[in-house]
Design an enzyme around this catalytic site. Structure first.
Site, PDB file in Angstrom:
ATOM      1  CD  GLU A   1      -2.987   1.017   2.264  1.00 47.57           C
ATOM      2  OE1 GLU A   1      -3.644  -0.048   2.223  1.00 47.57           O
ATOM      3  OE2 GLU A   1      -3.211   1.927   3.074  1.00 47.57           O
TER       4      GLU A   1
ATOM      5  N   PRO B   1      -0.574   8.829  -1.973  1.00 53.45           N
ATOM      6  CG  PRO B   1      -2.499   9.939  -2.661  1.00 53.45           C
ATOM      7  CD  PRO B   1      -1.999   8.958  -1.669  1.00 53.45           C
TER       8      PRO B   1
ATOM      9  NE  ARG C   1       2.795  15.715   2.624  1.00 56.03           N
ATOM     10  CZ  ARG C   1       2.002  15.543   3.688  1.00 56.03           C
ATOM     11  NH1 ARG C   1       1.164  16.477   4.035  1.00 56.03           N
ATOM     12  NH2 ARG C   1       2.053  14.449   4.411  1.00 56.03           N
TER      13      ARG C   1
ATOM     14  NE  ARG D   1       9.538   6.540   5.899  1.00 53.86           N
ATOM     15  CZ  ARG D   1       9.437   6.724   7.206  1.00 53.86           C
ATOM     16  NH1 ARG D   1       9.861   5.795   8.053  1.00 53.86           N
ATOM     17  NH2 ARG D   1       8.923   7.848   7.662  1.00 53.86           N
TER      18      ARG D   1
ATOM     19  CB  ALA E   1      23.035  -6.595 -18.476  1.00 53.09           C
TER      20      ALA E   1
ATOM     21  CG  ASN F   1      17.886   1.577 -28.801  1.00 50.37           C
ATOM     22  OD1 ASN F   1      18.314   0.617 -28.158  1.00 50.37           O
ATOM     23  ND2 ASN F   1      16.610   1.706 -29.126  1.00 50.37           N
TER      24      ASN F   1
ATOM     25  CB  THR G   1      13.725  -8.617 -29.937  1.00 48.49           C
ATOM     26  OG1 THR G   1      14.548  -7.464 -29.937  1.00 48.49           O
ATOM     27  CG2 THR G   1      14.006  -9.449 -28.693  1.00 48.49           C
TER      28      THR G   1
ATOM     29  CB  THR H   1      11.847  -4.848 -30.272  1.00 44.92           C
ATOM     30  OG1 THR H   1      12.952  -5.700 -30.542  1.00 44.92           O
ATOM     31  CG2 THR H   1      11.663  -4.686 -28.779  1.00 44.92           C
TER      32      THR H   1
END
Lengths: 650, 650
Positions: free
Chosen positions: A57, A60, A62, A319, A456, A477, A554, A567
Site C-alpha cells: 500500500e 499519494p 505531496r 518506504r 547489461a 540505442n 527481437t 521489438t
C-alpha cells in the site's frame, strides 16, 4: 487505508462469483498467463496452488518531485513480485483530478507505466453519487480495474449523514455494482478488533458481511499487533458466513512518530510489551526500524504458519527498506531475473494483448505508453496489425516525467557546464558508456535518451560503443545479435523458461552529415545484409527498405507457444521517434544553457545538422557486421581524397 | 477464346488507370509483393522492369474426372510461373453453375485451391443483363478478379440482336464497369487479321478501340501464324490510339484434327508452307506436335525480339507438353524451387493476408481452403488472431476432389484387395513410405491422408518412419526439426532469399490404445520438452498443453521483415481435423470393400479403436527426440510385465 476510518456493513454471503473471463478461443497466447486474469482470479489461482502472495500500500505524494520518486519506487518494488499495489484516496488532495499528485493519477501511472495490478481506494462520504460515478468512469477509462471501497472520514471529523449521499461503504459497493456491473474487483476494509466507531465487534462484523454480500471480492484488514487478533477475526468472519479472501494488513513499525500518528488515527492500542521496547529508543529511528522488522517478521511467520492467510498486505508508508527486508526474510521477495518481455508491459486492460513495439522507445517505455495511450488496439503478433500509427504529442507527460527526475545543476555536472566543441559532446556520451567520472569528477548516469544506466546487454558491446562515440557516432540505442540463447540467459534472456531468444544486431546513433555520406558509400557493400534508415531533423529520409516494412529485431521461441517478436524497427514509427529524439537535444540538454550561450548554440548546431541513423544487421547467425560498417566509414573519412573534413581542411 | 468468335468495338483511348491499391500503412508484409497487386499492376510492374511473362488458356472439362485432371494440370503448370491463366466460357455447359465442370467452378478452383491469378471469360450474347450481373456477382464472391469480356457466338450460328440484351463485347465491358466499378480487371479480344464478321480490318480496329475505351485493361489476340501479322496489328492499334498491353495469342499446333477444327472456328487461313509440311504427316501426331513446337518457338522468338510484346499468351488446349516445351526452349519456364510459404497460397482476395495455418492440413491444403471458405478473416502473423475456428463440413468437395482422383480398382491394388490383420494395414503405410511395390507388385502412391507422393523433407526421416509404421505407428504427417537453415535450402527452404528457416520436429500418427498407454508412460519423462495431443474418434482428448495454446512449428526470419510463422499445432483445430482424419479411414478406404467383408471390418475396427496422436519436440536446436519417445514406448510394450498384447497373449 491506514488513514481512513470506517464503520458499518452487515449480513449476506460472499458471492465468490466466477468473473467474466473471456471465453474466446482466439485469445492471444501471452507470456504471462496472469496477464489476462482479473485480480480475484489471480487470487483464486494462487490460493488453489497454495502460492502465498504479498501486496503493497502507498499513499499519494505531496509534490511533483515526490511523485517522480514514488514512481521510481513502484518500479523498484515491482521487481519483488507483488500481486498488487493499492493507492490511498486523499479527499483533501483533489484525489480524482489530473494533477500529477492525485490518487487517480498515481494509480493510473502504476497501471499504465509500471504495469502493476493496482487497487485504487475510494471513499464516499465526502462525495456526491454523481462525483463518485465520475471518478469510477475515469478510473475505468484509465485502465484501473480494482476499487477499495471505503466510507472515509467526515471532513470535519464529526460524522453527519448527507442528503442523497452515501453513508456507508456498503452503499458505495452497491453503487459500483449497480453502475458498473462486474467490471471492477472490489475490496473492503475489515477491522480485526472492530471499527472504533462501531457499537460492538459483532455489530461491526455484521456490517462487514453486508459489504461483502453487496459485492465485495476480498477484504484487507486494518493493522494489528498480534496474530491471535487476526485468527480470532477470521474465525468470527467464517462463523458469520464470510468466505472471501481476508488479507491481514501488516505494519512494520518504522519510526516512533509514524507509529504514534497511526495509533492516533486508527484508535488502536499498542501492546505494552511493544511500548516497553520502543519508548527507551524512541529517538533512534534505525533501532526502532530494526525492531519493527523483527516484530513484523515474527507476526508474518505466525500468520503464514496458521494456514489462514492467502497473502500479506503491507502498509509501506511509501518506504522501501522495511517492507522489502521483511519480505526477503520471509522468502517472499521473488525477483525474477528474466523480463517477461524485453520491455515493461502496461497493466491497462486494453493493452492486454500488446506484444510488439518499435525498438526506438526501448529506453523510454513510459514515453511510448504515453504517446500511444489513445490507441484502441495494440499490435499483437505482428506490428503490421496496429490499428493506427498516430503517435500523440509529448505534453504534460513530457514536462512531468522527463524533466522532474534530475535537478538542472546535476544535469549540468553530468553533461558539461560548458560545451566548447562537438568533441566535448562526444565525451559526454563516452562517459555515460564507460561509467568513468568526467573531467570534473562526475559520473554521467543518464542521457536525454536514456533515463537508466546502461543495460547489461549493451555492456557486451561497451568497447566498440566507446570507440565509435569518441569518433562522433553518438549511440542512443543498440543491441548485439543473439542466435538462439536460452531464454534463461541472465543477460539477453526473457520470457518463460525452456525457450530460445534471438536478436538482430541494432545500432542507432546521431552523427554528422560527413559521416553519413561516408556511411552511405560503405553501405552499398552491405546492401543485402544491412537495412538502414537515415533522417535529419527536417525529415529527409534515406533508406534501403524498399517497402517500408517493419523488421523484427527481437524474437523468442517457447515450448508450446506461437512466436513472440517483441521489438521491430518500423520505418513509419521511426519518423515519429525522430521528432522526439531530436527534440530531446533541445528540451533536455540545450535548455540547460542560456539562450545565446556557446553551449546552447553547440547543441542547437547538432540538432539542426546531425542525422539520426539506424542500422540492422539481418545476418543474426553471423558476427555482427555493424562495427565493420562504422570502421569502414571512418576509414573512408580519413582517406586523403575522401569526403572527410580532415581532407578538406588543408 | 479460341472457340469464341466476336466482332465490333470502336474508338476511345485506354484509360490505364492506377487501380485501387490499398494505401494503408498497416498492410501485412507478405512474402510475395505481387500477392497484393491486381493483374494490371503486375503487368505494369513487369513491363517497367522489362520482365516478360506468359499466360495459359484452358477450357472447362466435360466430366468430373476431367476436372480433377485439369486441376492437377493447373498445379503442375503453376510451377513454371504463369502470370495468369484464363478459363473459357462454355455457354452450352451451364458455365455459371455450381457444377464441378462449369467455367465458373473451374476458374474458382484455380483461384482458391491452386492460387493462380485467373481470368474468367464471359460472353454476353446468350445471356440477359440480369444473368450476366448474377454471374459477375458470383465471380466476385468466389474471388475471381478478372474477366475476359466477349460477345460470344450466337447459339444458332446466325447473328440476331436480342431485345434488351447486349449485342457487343463493348456493351459487356460498359456493363461491368457500370455495375462493378473498378473491381474487375477486364481483358478483351483482338483480331490481328480483323474479325471474320467485320466489314474491314479498319472497322474491326475501331471496335477494338471502343472496347478499350469502355474500360478494358488489356488485349489478348486471336491466334496468328506469322509474326508480321501481329506487328502490323500492333502498329495499327498504336496509330488509332490503343495504348494498353496487347498479348499475342500463341497456338502451338498439336495435332492435325485440332488445327483443322480451330481453323474452321476461327475462319483463319493456314499459310501454304505450313500446310505443305503438315499434310504429308497428318496421321503422325508426334511429328506434327514437334513441328508445331518448332513453329511456335520461332514465332515467339521473333515476337520477343521485336520488343513489341510484354508477354505471350498460350492456347494450351488443356495439354501440358507442347506449351511447356516451347516455354522451356524460350527460357521462360522459371521453376522456383522454393515455395513462397510451406503451403500453397490461395489467390482469393480475402486470403491476401493469410500466413498461418494449422499443420494438420499440410497434405490436404484444398480441404483446408474448402473448410475455411466462409471465414471473413484469416489468421495473419499469429493463429490466435483468427476470427473464428468454425470449420465447414466436407460435402460436395469431399466427394468431388477427394474421391474422383483415383478409380476404386487402382486404390484396391494399392491399399489391398483383402486386409486380413492390422499388420496388413501397417504394411500399406510402409509401402507408401518406401516407394517399393507391395506384394502384388503395385506401388502405393497415395494414402487417404496424403494425395501426393512423399515430400522431400519427409524423405529425410524415411528410415525411422518405415520402422515405426511397421510396428503400428501409422504416420500421416511429420516434419524434421530445422535450426536456421538458409531459406534457399532445396529441401526445407522457403520464402525470399537471404533468410533462415526453422522447424520444430512434428509427428502425427494413428496408433492402438496399447501403444498410446505406453506412450503416455514414456511422455512423462519428456514432460517439459514434448507437447502432445491424443484423441480417439469419440473425442477423448489427452494433452499436456495447459492452456490449449497454438504451438508454432515452422517459422522463418527474413531480411527487413517481421517473423513469418506459417504452420502451428492448434489444439482447437486439431479436434476438427480429427473428425476429418478419422472419417477418411471409412470414406476413402473402408468403403472400397463390401459392407460385411473382413477388410471393411478391419478398417472399421481401426477407425473405432485407434487414437490420433500428435507430438511436437520443442527443443528445435537439439536432435529430434520423437524417435526416442516412440522407441521407448515400443520397449515398454515388449517388456514381459508390460501392457503389451504380446505380454498378455501367453
Amino acid at each position: 487505508m491506514v488513514n481512513s476510518g470506517e464503520a458499518r456493513g452487515d449480513g449476506g454471503v460472499s458471492s465468490g462469483s466466477e468473473g467474466s473471463k473471456d471465453s474466446s478461443r482466439c485469445s492471444t497466447p501471452s507470456l504471462d498467463p496472469e496477464r489476462r486474469e482479473r485480480l480475484r482470479e489471480k487470487m483464486r489461482r494462487r490460493m488453489e496452488a497454495g502460492d502465498k502472495w504479498f501486496s503493497l500500500e502507498f499513499f499519494p505524494p505531496r509534490t511533483a518531485e515526490g511523485a517522480a520518486n514514488l514512481l521510481s519506487m513502484f518500479d523498484q518494488m515491482a521487481t519483488g513480485g507483488p500481486l498488487f499495489i493499492d493507492v490511498t484516496w486523499h479527499p483533501a488532495g483533489d484525489p480524482g483530478s489530473d494533477k500529477e499528485t492525485s490518487s487517480m493519477m498515481i494509480a493510473s501511472t502504476a497501471v499504465n507505466y509500471c504495469g502493476l495490478e493496482t487497487v485504487l481506494h475510494m471513499t464516499c462520504c465526502q462525495h456526491s453519487p454523481e462525483e463518485i460515478t465520475g471518478h469510477l468512469y475515469k478510473a475505468k477509462q484509465l485502465g484501473i480495474k480494482n476499487i477499495l471501497a471505503l466510507r472515509g472520514d467526515p471532513l470535519g471529523g464529526q460524522w453527519e449523514s448527507e442528503e442523497g449521499g452515501f453513508d456507508y461503504a456498503t452503499d458505495l459497493v452497491k453503487h459500483i455494482r449497480s453502475d458498473f456491473g462486474d467490471y471492477f474487483d472490489i475490496c473492503v476494509a475489515g477491522y480485526p478488533t472492530g471499527h472504533p466507531e462501531a457499537d460492538s465487534f459483532e455489530e461491526d462484523l455484521r456490517h462487514l458481511k453486508e459489504k461483502v454480500s453487496a459485492g465485495a471480492d476480498f477484504i484487507i484488514t486494518q493493522l494489528f499487533f498480534e496474530a491471535d487478533t487476526f485468527f480470532h477475526f477470521v474465525k468470527a468472519c467464517s462463523e458469520i458466513g464470510i468466505t472471501c479472501p481476508i488479507l491481514p494488513g501488516i505494519f512494520p513499525i518504522q519510526s516512533y512518530s509514524s507509529l504514534r500518528q497511526l495509533v492516533k488515527l486508527s484508535k488502536l492500542e499498542v501492546p505494552q510489551e511493544i511500548k516497553d521496547v520502543i519508548e527507551p529508543i524512541k529517538d533512534n529511528d534505525a533501532a526502532i526500524c530494526n525492531y519493527g522488522i523483527e516484530l513484523a517478521v515474527s507476526l508474518c511467520q505466525e500468520l503464514l504458519a496458521s494456514g489462514l492467510v492467502p497473502g500479506l498486505h503491507f502498509y509501506t508508508l511509501n518506504r522501501k527498506m522495511a517492507t522489502t527486508t521483511v519480505l526477503k526474510r520471509l522468502g517472499m521477495w521473488t525477483e525474477d531475473p528474466r523480463r517477461p518481455l524485453p520491455w515493461a508491459i502496461s497493466a491497462h486492460p486494453k493493452r492486454r494483448e500488446e506484444d510488439v513495439r518499435p525498438i526506438f522507445w526501448a529506453s523510454r517505455p513510459k514515453s511510448y505508453i504515453y504517446r500511444t495511450q489513445d490507441w484502441n488496439e495494440f499490435p499483437n503478433g505482428r506490428w503490421g496489425h496496429s490499428s493506427s500509427p498516430a503517435f500523440g504529442e509529448l505534453k504534460n507527460y513530457y514536462l512531468f516525467y522527463l524533466k522532474s527526475r534530475c535537478p538542472r545543476q546535476e544535469l549540468l555536472k553530468m553533461w558539461g557546464e560548458e560545451l566548447s566543441s562537438e568533441e566535448s559532446v562526444f565525451e559526454v556520451f563516452a562517459h555515460y558508456l564507460s561509467g568513468e567520472p568526467n573531467q570534473h569528477g562526475y559520473k554521467v548516469t543518464c542521457l536525454p535518451w536514456n533515463d537508466e544506466p546502461l543495460a547489461a546487454e549493451t555492456s557486451l558491446m561497451k568497447e566498440q560503443l566507446l570507440r565509435v562515440n569518441r569518433l562522433g557516432i553518438l549511440t542512443i540505442n543498440s543491441q548485439p545479435n543473439v542466435n538462439g540463447k536460452p531464454s534463461s540467459d541472465p543477460i539477453v534472456g526473457w520470457g518463460p523458461s525452456g525457450g530460445y531468444v534471438f536478436q538482430k544486431a541494432y545500432l542507432e546513433f546521431f552523427t554528422s552529415r560527413e559521416t553519413v555520406e561516408a556511411l552511405l558509400q560503405v553501405l552499398k557493400k552491405y546492401e543485402l545484409r544491412v537495412n538502414y534508415h537515415i533522417v535529419d531533423v527536417k525529415g529527409e529520409n534515406i533508406t534501403n527498405a524498399p517497402e517500408l516494412q517493419p523488421n523484427a529485431v527481437t524474437w523468442g521461441i517457447f515450448p508450446g507457444r506461437e512466436i513472440i517478436q517483441p521489438t521491430v524497427v518500423d520505418p513509419v514509427s521511426f519518423m515519429f521517434w525522430k521528432d522526439e529524439a531530436f527534440a530531446l537535444w533541445i528540451e533536455q540538454w540545450g535548455k540547460l544553457y542560456d539562450e545565446e550561450s556557446p553551449s546552447r548554440m553547440m547543441i542547437q548546431y547538432i540538432h539542426d545538422n546531425y542525422f539520426l541513423v539506424n542500422l540492422v544487421d539481418n545476418e543474426f547467425p553471423q558476427d555482427n557486421c555493424l562495427w565493420q560498417v562504422v570502421e569502414d566509414a571512418f576509414e573512408l573519412l580519413n582517406r586523403p581524397a575522401g569526403l572527410s573534413r580532415e581532407a578538406e581542411a588543408p
